[in-house]
Design an enzyme around this catalytic site. Sequence first.
Site: not given
Ligand code: GLA
Length: 390
Positions: A155, A188-190, A210
């Site tokens: 993450d 890292e969500w893009g 997310d």
């Molecule tokens: C981030 C990630 C999620 C999950 C949470 C856990 O938000 O994007 O997929 O792993 O952390 O804390």
Amino acid sequence: MSVRHALLWCIGSAVILGGARPRPRPPLDNGLARTPPMGWNSWNHFGCDVSAQLIRETADAITASGMRDAGYQYVVIDDCWQVARDRSGRIVADSTRFPGGIKPLADYVHSKGLKFGIYTDAGRRTCQGRPGTYGSEELDARTYAEWGVDYVKEDWCNAQGLDAPAQYAKFRDALAKSGRAIVFSICEWGSNQPWKWGPRTGNLWRTTGDIEDSWASMISRVDLNAQYALAEGPGGWNDPDMLEIGNGGMTEDEYRAHFSLWAVMAAPLLAGNDVRTMSAATRDILTNKEVIAVDQDSLGIQGMIVELPGPDLQVWAKPLADSSRAVVLLNRSALQTVITVPWWSLRLKGTAKVRNVWTHTDVGSFDRQFSATVPAHGAVMVRITSVAGN
Ligand code: GLA
């Protein structure tokens, strides 16, 4: 959807269906994830409420429900399994929730014919405030290898001031040095354009923030993930986040659309529900073999939008190894409607056979086009094969 995106997708579809596929960077060569990874992850349903017992029962249920035989392989504990580092710097699991530590749990998962995955964070702390891997990359990779870990999700919380491509490359190298075959999932969500450096760094990379268990959230992950289709291929996959199927926030039609879209995009299929108590309807969606076969097709091409028949209506197509096309007729509107796919938008001519992959039925042979009634917030998914000689 903007006109610019529509144009991009049309051009992209000409590229994928026309056969020429530029791949921007040489992919990570760790030999893993030649098709999109499949498995289960604790986060979407359980959040921090993870334990060895949950993971054992989940592994049992994945086996007993037929999910393992359908291809689900990696059982992944997300955040909150870890509590501290010991004096030597080694990561320590929560001893109340994971008595005996992680290794016996990995052994149990392996004994079920499954693989075992774990979560960490490239920064100083995880998103839930647990110890991160920053500064302990080699030690953590070695520890995971000793425990028998087969998959690591890393993450990006608490990473202020760090450079994402450099940090993830550091952990990629540490995993390689550990000597164990470990799938590397970049999360890292893009936020740092991972579609550019992900292919040489990890086996999958999140393209979005997310997901939540709602139609709007699911569809917005699709709109983001669709933009980077040309980045993925065998060994490295765009990841629009884990599945919400069975978590209760969407209708069955919506969940079928969710699964159809992940399959046509060749996305990782990581179930995120409580598989111990899931309904037969949820199990049937998650284990539909013909839909999974589209996701797992050996060409490894992410399908794209090839036609926009009306507001909120889309036709998606994905070329498959046997020269057929997987096609999703997607109705994003709140009214049932008929959607038509013309053969020209699939680069097909003459007569073609249509098979409904959800119901496992041959629908018939059609000339020039195919139409189907599609439920509100729903999808019809078919496989279209040109009849020999055309
Ligand atoms: C981030 C990630 C999620 C999950 C949470 C856990 O938000 O994007 O997929 O792993 O952390 O804390």
